[in-house]
Design an enzyme around this catalytic site. Structure first.
Site, PDB file in Angstrom:
ATOM      1  CG  ASP A   1     -87.261  93.593 -49.009  1.00 20.34           C
ATOM      2  OD1 ASP A   1     -88.324  93.768 -48.395  1.00 20.34           O
ATOM      3  OD2 ASP A   1     -87.190  93.582 -50.249  1.00 20.34           O
TER       4      ASP A   1
ATOM      5  CD  GLU B   1     -90.921  91.246 -46.307  1.00 23.53           C
ATOM      6  OE1 GLU B   1     -92.004  91.817 -46.402  1.00 23.53           O
ATOM      7  OE2 GLU B   1     -90.028  91.325 -47.167  1.00 23.53           O
TER       8      GLU B   1
ATOM      9  CD  GLN C   1     -89.667  96.103 -56.942  1.00 27.29           C
ATOM     10  OE1 GLN C   1     -90.657  95.381 -57.045  1.00 27.29           O
ATOM     11  NE2 GLN C   1     -89.457  96.875 -55.896  1.00 27.29           N
TER      12      GLN C   1
HETATM   13  C1  BGC Z   1     -91.414  94.904 -48.890  1.00 19.15           C
HETATM   14  C2  BGC Z   1     -92.348  95.676 -49.769  1.00 19.15           C
HETATM   15  C3  BGC Z   1     -91.710  95.862 -51.116  1.00 19.15           C
HETATM   16  C4  BGC Z   1     -91.211  94.548 -51.645  1.00 19.15           C
HETATM   17  C5  BGC Z   1     -90.395  94.689 -52.857  1.00 19.15           C
HETATM   18  C6  BGC Z   1     -91.230  93.609 -49.601  1.00 19.15           C
HETATM   19  O1  BGC Z   1     -90.659  92.623 -48.950  1.00 19.15           O
HETATM   20  O2  BGC Z   1     -91.889  94.709 -47.610  1.00 19.15           O
HETATM   21  O3  BGC Z   1     -92.711  96.884 -49.229  1.00 19.15           O
HETATM   22  O4  BGC Z   1     -92.635  96.365 -52.005  1.00 19.15           O
HETATM   23  O5  BGC Z   1     -90.459  93.896 -50.703  1.00 19.15           O
HETATM   24  O6  BGC Z   1     -89.131  95.113 -52.521  1.00 19.15           O
END
Ligand code: BGC
Length: 550
Positions: free
Chosen positions: A203, A245, A171
């Site tokens: 996110d 988040e 990622q």
């Molecule tokens: C999400 C996770 C995810 C990560 C990578 C986090 O903020 O809550 O579930 O694995 O982001 O995208």
């Protein structure tokens, strides 16, 4: 009178489309399957859905590794099915928030593929590169123990350089300081807003705004990115909501929220303190958590007991962390990353119905927007034999039929087997059984949701923690205009009698909104009450002398 934002009196339900309902029998939940269940969600009374990522993905991190921001993963349906779903949700008055995962992409995203193959590609600067990784990166992977050496730089032989990733190496982080990357993000938001979504769960917002380049200074105003997301969102759709988040230090959180930026922050601080109060059966951790947040105002929080990640208790004091681990994750296999618990709520509370209700009642009475993780409304369990954070992501348990009614596929073809057998297996815990039982958890949660949605004092009021003379009783008042909701929760299994300094005037009226407390008295503005172990009560007070705020 000023219009209250819809989310202040809303209940959000988080679900993963591929674990919810499979309409085709291929073992994977899908959008047509979700549409079939919208009446269930409508009857439950939730106001909004937060959909976990559903985009095309190699699916190495539950879809948080996106390879195309403009589509629906073919396992889950088509873009047409998505639009049908948004339309069907809208017809029922249910809002739709979708996950905006733009801190990073999948390494399979064409941008990254181009970036690594061609140093002159415009996509090179979409990511963060270094010829040599910093000797002391000052940061470690978000997933210690899962990523080798907790490293955040990985060498790419094609690019002949290191790239930065705060999550898994597959990622790569986007270079969110690059205006072209920002333009891509605005375009992605515009696309989904045009298709009718009501907003985004942003996110990894905390990581999106940090300085990513090895030599970069922290920007003077890192939050300008969040403000620009908000302004782009509302320019396309009035009232579009951003739910971030942001698992950050309490003193940092103030910077995220504001009229022109993030609407709602996932309340990790309160989550940890709420869980600590349940684990220790004492009120003080909760009061401490609320105190830490009090400077930030009360209306920007999305509160939760559990979400689909680990339950992060890393910001509690070491002593409190030990107490929580001892009570809720005594076995090392229940823990993760040294800071978290990989369990669902009901098994942590040993399936004790009184404690589960107590936990939900606390969640729903604390200012902010409550969020439920799919399946927690029926008390689903976890499957600890699954790796990492997956134990809490098993399929929704609809009935006692094959695969818990989730899918007609052979069990070995289901995305993850539904939990079967034992106290939390689908044979025991399922929607159909609880529907037909008037006293079930499901029916109780449905009533709780209705009560919360009509209690605007909680959604939009001012909160004050009330002094009590019992260490196990947490009491608070939410006040708005000329009415208030006063709540008392006994966190312990021992009965407790307490006096609440409620400051009631003789002219005020009072009735029970929730709970069946039989021993309540008013004397000189105080409330005296006796609560059984784990009992709670919500009292509605109509008070002529409260100061109105309008
Ligand atoms: C999400 C996770 C995810 C990560 C990578 C986090 O903020 O809550 O579930 O694995 O982001 O995208």
């Amino acid at each position: 009178m000023e219009q209250e934002p819809w989310y202040e009196n809303a209940v959000i339900y988080a679900l993963d489309v591929d674990r919810f309902n499979d309409s085709t029998g291929n073992g994977v939940g899908d959008f047509p399957g979700l549409i079939e269940r919208l009446d269930y969600l409508n009857r439950l009374g939730v106001s909004a859905l937060w959909l976990l990522p559903f985009y095309p993905t190699p699916n190495r991190d539950n879809g948080y590794d996106v390879m195309d921001y403009y589509g629906v993963d073919e396992r889950l349906g088509t873009l047409g099915d998505f639009v049908e779903f948004v339309d069907a949700a809208g017809e029922r008055g249910i809002k739709v928030l979708i996950d905006l995962v733009v801190n990073h992409t999948s390494d399979q995203h064409p941008w990254f593929q181009d970036a690594r193959e061609d140093p002159d590609s415009k996509y090179r600067d979409y990511y963060v590169w270094a010829d040599e990784p910093p000797t002391d990166p000052g940061k470690e992977s978000v997933f210690p123990g899962e990523v080798e050496d907790s490293r955040v730089w990985t060498y790419d032989s094609e690019a002949e350089a290191y790239y930065y990733h705060r999550f898994y190496p597959f990622q790569p982080d986007l270079n969110t300081a690059n205006p072209e990357v920002r333009a891509e993000i605005y375009k992605i938001m515009k696309f989904w807003l045009q298709l009718g979504v009501d907003g985004f769960r942003v996110d990894a917002a905390t990581l999106m705004i940090e300085a990513k380049q090895p030599d970069a200074e922290k920007s003077d105003d890192p939050y300008d990115l969040l403000r620009s997301l908000k302004s782009h969102a509302i320019s396309k759709r009035r009232g579009a909501v951003l739910l971030a988040e942001a698992d950050d230090e309490p003193e940092e959180l103030q910077e995220y929220a504001g009229d022109d930026q993030i609407d709602l922050l996932m309340n990790f601080v309160l989550n940890a303190h709420l869980i600590a109060a349940l684990a220790t059966e004492r009120a003080d951790p909760l009061a401490t958590g609320l105190d830490q947040l009090s400077a930030l105002g009360t209306n920007h929080w999305a509160n939760f007991l559990r979400n689909y990640d680990e339950l992060n208790i890393g910001r509690l004091s070491p002593a409190l962390q030990d107490e929580v681990f001892d009570s809720f994750a005594p076995d090392p296999g229940m823990r993760i990353y040294g800071r978290g618990i990989r369990r669902r709520l009901a098994p942590m509370l040993e399936g004790d119905r009184d404690r589960i209700e107590l936990a939900f009642s606390l969640l729903f009475s604390i200012p902010g927007t409550p969020m439920i993780l799919y399946g927690d409304e029926i008390g689903m369990g976890e499957e600890l034999s699954l790796p990492g954070r997956i134990p809490v992501r098993t399929p929704m348990q609809w009935s006692n039929r094959h695969n818990g009614g989730f899918s007609t596929a052979p069990e070995e073809e289901v995305v993850i087997p539904a939990i079967s057998g034992g106290q939390f297996g689908y044979e025991q815990v399922n929607v159909a059984a609880q529907r037909s039982d008037g006293d079930s958890l499901l029916n109780w949660i449905q009533r709780l949701i209705a009560t919360r949605r009509e209690s605007h004092e909680i959604g939009c009021g001012e909160v004050a923690v009330l002094e009590t003379d019992g260490e196990s009783v947490f009491a608070h008042r939410c006040e708005r205009r000329d009415s208030a909701v006063i709540c008392a929760h006994n966190l312990s299994d021992e009965p407790a009698s307490v006096t609440l300094e409620a400051d009631l005037s003789p002219a005020s009226s009072m009735h029970q909104l929730l709970g069946n407390c039989t021993d309540i008295q008013r004397t000189d503005g105080r409330i005296e009450l006796s609560l059984e172990g784990y009992e709670f009560v919500w009292l509605h007070v109509h008070e002529e002398t409260f100061d109105g705020d309008d």
